[in-house]
Design an enzyme around this catalytic site. Structure first.
Site, PDB file in Angstrom:
ATOM      1  N   GLY A   1       0.387  20.850  23.867  1.00 54.75           N
ATOM      2  CA  GLY A   1       1.594  21.598  24.206  1.00 54.75           C
ATOM      3  C   GLY A   1       1.883  22.731  23.234  1.00 54.75           C
ATOM      4  O   GLY A   1       3.000  23.227  23.162  1.00 54.75           O
TER       5      GLY A   1
ATOM      6  N   GLY B   1       0.063  25.613  23.194  1.00 58.29           N
ATOM      7  CA  GLY B   1      -0.457  26.874  23.714  1.00 58.29           C
ATOM      8  C   GLY B   1      -1.934  27.070  23.412  1.00 58.29           C
ATOM      9  O   GLY B   1      -2.469  28.153  23.614  1.00 58.29           O
TER      10      GLY B   1
ATOM     11  N   SER C   1      -4.810  22.342  25.321  1.00 58.05           N
ATOM     12  CA  SER C   1      -5.349  20.978  25.279  1.00 58.05           C
ATOM     13  C   SER C   1      -5.600  20.489  26.694  1.00 58.05           C
ATOM     14  O   SER C   1      -6.466  19.637  26.922  1.00 58.05           O
ATOM     15  CB  SER C   1      -4.375  20.047  24.562  1.00 58.05           C
ATOM     16  OG  SER C   1      -3.182  19.878  25.298  1.00 58.05           O
TER      17      SER C   1
ATOM     18  N   ASP D   1      -8.261  29.612  30.887  1.00 59.02           N
ATOM     19  CA  ASP D   1      -8.386  28.536  29.894  1.00 59.02           C
ATOM     20  C   ASP D   1      -9.611  27.680  30.173  1.00 59.02           C
ATOM     21  O   ASP D   1     -10.402  27.374  29.279  1.00 59.02           O
ATOM     22  CB  ASP D   1      -7.151  27.621  29.924  1.00 59.02           C
ATOM     23  CG  ASP D   1      -5.880  28.363  29.583  1.00 59.02           C
ATOM     24  OD1 ASP D   1      -5.964  29.563  29.267  1.00 59.02           O
ATOM     25  OD2 ASP D   1      -4.802  27.740  29.644  1.00 59.02           O
TER      26      ASP D   1
HETATM   27  P1  ADP Z   1      -1.394  22.907  26.345  1.00 57.52           P
HETATM   28  O1  ADP Z   1      -2.468  22.978  27.381  1.00 57.52           O
HETATM   29  O2  ADP Z   1      -0.895  24.257  25.942  1.00 57.52           O
HETATM   30  O3  ADP Z   1      -1.755  22.095  25.150  1.00 57.52           O
HETATM   31  P2  ADP Z   1      -0.033  21.543  28.481  1.00 57.52           P
HETATM   32  O4  ADP Z   1       1.374  21.149  28.686  1.00 57.52           O
HETATM   33  O5  ADP Z   1      -0.672  22.427  29.492  1.00 57.52           O
HETATM   34  O6  ADP Z   1      -0.145  22.185  27.016  1.00 57.52           O
HETATM   35  O7  ADP Z   1      -0.951  20.252  28.391  1.00 57.52           O
HETATM   36  C1  ADP Z   1      -0.584  19.200  27.520  1.00 57.52           C
HETATM   37  C2  ADP Z   1      -0.699  17.876  28.259  1.00 57.52           C
HETATM   38  O8  ADP Z   1      -2.093  17.587  28.525  1.00 57.52           O
HETATM   39  C3  ADP Z   1      -0.222  16.699  27.444  1.00 57.52           C
HETATM   40  O9  ADP Z   1       1.174  16.512  27.585  1.00 57.52           O
HETATM   41  C4  ADP Z   1      -1.015  15.547  28.046  1.00 57.52           C
HETATM   42  O10 ADP Z   1      -0.433  15.095  29.256  1.00 57.52           O
HETATM   43  C5  ADP Z   1      -2.342  16.204  28.394  1.00 57.52           C
HETATM   44  N1  ADP Z   1      -3.284  16.024  27.284  1.00 57.52           N
HETATM   45  C6  ADP Z   1      -3.831  16.981  26.505  1.00 57.52           C
HETATM   46  N2  ADP Z   1      -4.638  16.440  25.559  1.00 57.52           N
HETATM   47  C7  ADP Z   1      -4.618  15.111  25.755  1.00 57.52           C
HETATM   48  C8  ADP Z   1      -5.234  13.978  25.108  1.00 57.52           C
HETATM   49  N3  ADP Z   1      -6.015  14.139  24.044  1.00 57.52           N
HETATM   50  N4  ADP Z   1      -4.984  12.750  25.600  1.00 57.52           N
HETATM   51  C9  ADP Z   1      -4.172  12.584  26.661  1.00 57.52           C
HETATM   52  N5  ADP Z   1      -3.541  13.581  27.297  1.00 57.52           N
HETATM   53  C10 ADP Z   1      -3.757  14.836  26.861  1.00 57.52           C
HETATM   54 MG    MG Z   2      -2.233  23.816  29.360  1.00 57.22          MG
END
Ligand code: ADP
Ligand code: MG
Length: 387
Positions: A126, A128, A131, A176
């Site tokens: 979360g 940016g 992830s 992305d």
């Molecule tokens: P960003 O992509 O910018 O980090 P997003 O809100 O698009 O933010 O994605 C974040 C979400 O992706 C997390 O809240 C979770 O649900 C999921 N996520 C990302 N990495 C993981 C992880 N290592 N394990 C479980 N869920 C993950």
């Molecule tokens: Mg994202």
């Protein structure tokens, strides 16, 4: 991190995983809000990754454990479901990404086997740095490889994007997922968001990629994002083209008076940002940091004045870094806006001073917010490394 995933897999499932797959997060160097205007972006995959340790099962069940997403007792959360079920949202919330990916792979006719998966990441969530794309690509790679299916990085990226659009409910472009799949160590990736053609562009090893998360609470992001999209669509409609990609600066200027002033400024950002992105690619190829410095500065100004997606803390953060690097490096906001991160390309020898100044000065201009600082290196995408 890879070891943590492997060890946890062995502990949880009683045997070693067959393979560990991984995909990186990303940062966009230049080309902001150009993706949904069929334009150009210049991101790079970063050396923060998500690993998925995996093993095939004999049945049609997928069980996944997220080591980073714990319940209130500090226990990693688990998602388990049958591949052939009608997949609906369920707990834990992160399972949206897994279910979405499985759904899209099913739609595309890939034959999937059951699998046990353990997920571990060091991509900040979360923040940016995408992830979500890292998770999607690592899952696509793991699920298809375990099932004996092979797909291209572009196909994987489209599956991840579709999962996010159709299942998670996030209306994102494909940048992305593309760079997380196809990036390369010490290269940036110029992506044409219309044709999905891409080109790898070398990044000098003597430069650092510095990313600072402002940690500003982002309030209006979704609604403002939609308004910007509508304004861009209105401008494209005015010019009777599919997307602002097809409008030149000369055309835009000629019609300035006939356009709504706000729509004009939004279009001005997109049209000039597309050109800056192409110019930045050339500057990168030539190792010309002075030109990149100016392009990133102009990009930030355009986001601030014409697209109006920056906030004072972000502008202040950019200024702090700019004061250190001058024309010897580039700095701008990166990402959707209204908070989020700043990205800087700087010579390695200025890295320590830039970090020191951000740590010292940023809290003073942001009501005491602490910055999160990441020094990155351009890294291999999921499909480049393979496994
Ligand atoms: P960003 O992509 O910018 O980090 P997003 O809100 O698009 O933010 O994605 C974040 C979400 O992706 C997390 O809240 C979770 O649900 C999921 N996520 C990302 N990495 C993981 C992880 N290592 N394990 C479980 N869920 C993950
Ligand atoms: Mg994202």
């Amino acid at each position: 991190m890879e070891d943590i995933a492997k060890k946890a897999f062995a502990r949880l499932f009683g045997h070693a995983p067959e393979n560990v797959y991984s995909a990186p997060g990303r940062v966009n160097l230049i080309g902001e809000h150009t993706d949904y205007n069929d334009g150009f972006v210049l991101p790079t995959a970063i050396d923060f990754r998500t690993w998925v340790a995996a093993c095939k099962r004999d049945d049609r069940i997928i069980t996944a454990v997220a080591l980073d997403e714990e319940d209130e007792n500090g226990i990693p959360t688990v998602a388990t479901f049958a591949i052939d079920d009608d997949l609906k949202k369920m707990d834990p919330p992160w399972s949206d990404y897994l279910l979405g990916v499985v759904n899209e792979l099913k739609k595309e006719g890939y034959k999937l086997s059951g699998a046990n998966l353990v997920i571990k990441s060091n991509v900040p969530r979360g923040a940016g740095l995408s992830s979500s794309a890292a998770l999607e690509n690592a899952l696509v790679l793991a699920l298809t490889d375990v099932s004996g299916e092979h797909l291209s990085g572009v196909k994987a990226a489209l599956i991840g994007q579709a999962a996010e659009n159709n299942f998670v409910g996030c209306n994102c472009g494909v940048m992305d997922q593309m760079v997380s799949a196809l990036g390369k160590q010490d290269y940036a990736l110029l992506l044409d968001c219309r044709s999905l053609e891409y080109k790898l562009v070398p990044m000098p090893e003597s430069w650092s990629i510095l990313i600072v998360n402002s940690n500003v609470k982002r309030g209006l992001v979704d609604s403002e994002y939609n308004v910007r999209r509508q304004q861009c669509e209105a401008a494209a409609k005015f010019f009777n083209v599919d997307a602002l990609r097809d409008v030149s600066l000369a055309q835009l200027e000629k019609n300035k008076e006939a356009l709504d002033p706000v729509v004009y400024r939004r279009a001005l950002h997109i049209v000039t940002e597309n050109q800056r992105t192409l110019n930045a690619c050339t500057a990168l190829e030539q190792g010309d940091l002075a030109t990149l410095s100016r392009l990133m500065e102009d990009s930030h100004k355009s986001m601030k004045n014409d697209f109006e997606i920056t906030v004072p803390a972000i502008d202040g953060l950019v200024k702090i870094i700019k004061d250190v690097i001058g024309t010897e490096g580039g700095v701008r906001m990166t990402g959707g806006g209204f908070g989020g991160c700043v990205v800087a390309l700087i010579p390695k020898e200025l890295e320590a001073e830039a970090i020191r100044r951000v740590e010292e000065e940023y809290p003073k201009i942001s009501d005491g917010l602490a910055p999160s600082i990441f020094v990155c290196r351009a890294s291999d995408g999921a499909f480049l490394r393979g496994k």
